[in-house]
Structure formats: structure tokens, C-alpha cells
Design an enzyme around this catalytic site. Sequence first.
Site: not given
Length: 247
Positions: A37, A123, A131, A134, A198, A238
Site C-alpha cells: 500500500f 486483517h 452474506c 444470512c 514498516s 525477507i
Amino acid sequence: MALSAQISKFQEMYDNSQNIVFFGGAGVSTESGIPDFRSQDGLYQQQWKYPPETIISRSFFDHNPVEFYRFYREKLIIKGVEPNKAHIALAEMEKAGKLKAVVTQNIDGLHQKAGSKNVYELHGSTLRNYCMQCGEFYDDTFISESINSESKLPECKKCGGLVKPDVVLYEEGLDDNIVTGAIRAISAADMLIIGGTSLVVYPAASLINYFKGKYLVLSNKSETSTDKNADLVIHDSIGKVLGSLKI
């Protein structure tokens, strides 16, 4: 310290540890081709009608679901990706009985695909969708392909309700059970490996504060605020770092 010397020190710490936990972020998955991101090429740097961090918020989801799903389908459901050296090494460490848990901020399911069993997904996951009326379960393919021609929304085949990804959006809280499990694992660890993050996303990043063990190892391409507290810091890939370990 040269990378070879850092890897040797890491190996020594690994050999002397029996209860290891890995805490990882987007940098673990970028090596599989999934964009993060916040980097220069990450989702936050790309141009949309709305900022990505706004689109993946709960209030935006509630008020503009069509635009949310347009972004979600295009940017967050990634097909054809495979686990990389980091994922594979962690799965092998767990199989060897050394690694007790993976705590991840990623939502791609690659740790499980590599073979890891005890994974705390802070996350959530794009692979799970439910749904909102239901509770019927749907996989990621349903979200990608089941687009109602009129609403362009994923609608439940059972009741017609809106199907929501099981991911934690901005303005939503983390799952208490996941957080509790992650804290217990980190608190019991004698070695914590932090990789590909980070450490700027909270409250997830705060979980590392529960570590009271012997070795804190941090591997990230850029510096973090926790570097000064680590017993070993390796500013490199990594996948390269974990892939160098003799497990």
C-alpha cells in the site's frame, strides 16, 4: 555487518530458540508480486476517483458499495500468485516444530497455501466472504465473477443479501479472538521475527510490544521505529533472509 555475518548470527539465534513467532506485513507478499500500500508503486500512490484508504473504509463501503467493489475486485483480489521463499521457509519452520505461529497483516492466504497451519490473520482474508444477512459463505471467485448486471454487487444466492469480504476495513475493529491468540503466541515466544513490515499500521503493530523473549530479529528493506530495540536488524529481502536459514 555484512549480510553473510548477519545471516550467521540469525542462524545461531534460530538454532538456540524453540518457540518462534513470525510477525509479518505486506513486504512478505510483494515478493510474490502482490503490491503493497505504501511503497512508491503501492496502492496509495495510484490514482483513483477516491483515495484508496477512503475506498477501503467501512463508511465508504456502506455508502458507495459499487465503487468499493470495483476497486476491491481490481486491486485486492489477486489471482495466479504463489508463495515465495519467505512463506515456504516459515511453513518448514513450523513443520520442524520451531515456529509456533505466524501473525500476519496480509489478507492473501499465501501463508496457508505454503503449508502454515497456525496463522493469525489480523486483517482477515480475501478468500473468505459472508452474506451480511444470512451468513452464507462464498469464496473469492464468487466476488470476482458474480456481479449482478444491475447493481454490480455480489448478492447472496440464498437470500439476496450483500456478500462482504472477511477483511478488516478502516474504521472497523480487529477480531478479538484473533488478537487474543496472537498476543498469547507472541507473549510465549523466545524468539520473535518481524519481517516485511514498516510497523506503522496500528493497532496491529502494537502487538509486538507483548514480546518478552530472548531474541528480537527484524528484517525489512527500510528502517523502522523498532530497529533500535532489535537484537539483530537485516535490511534486505525477507525471502532472501528466511530462505538462507538451515531449518
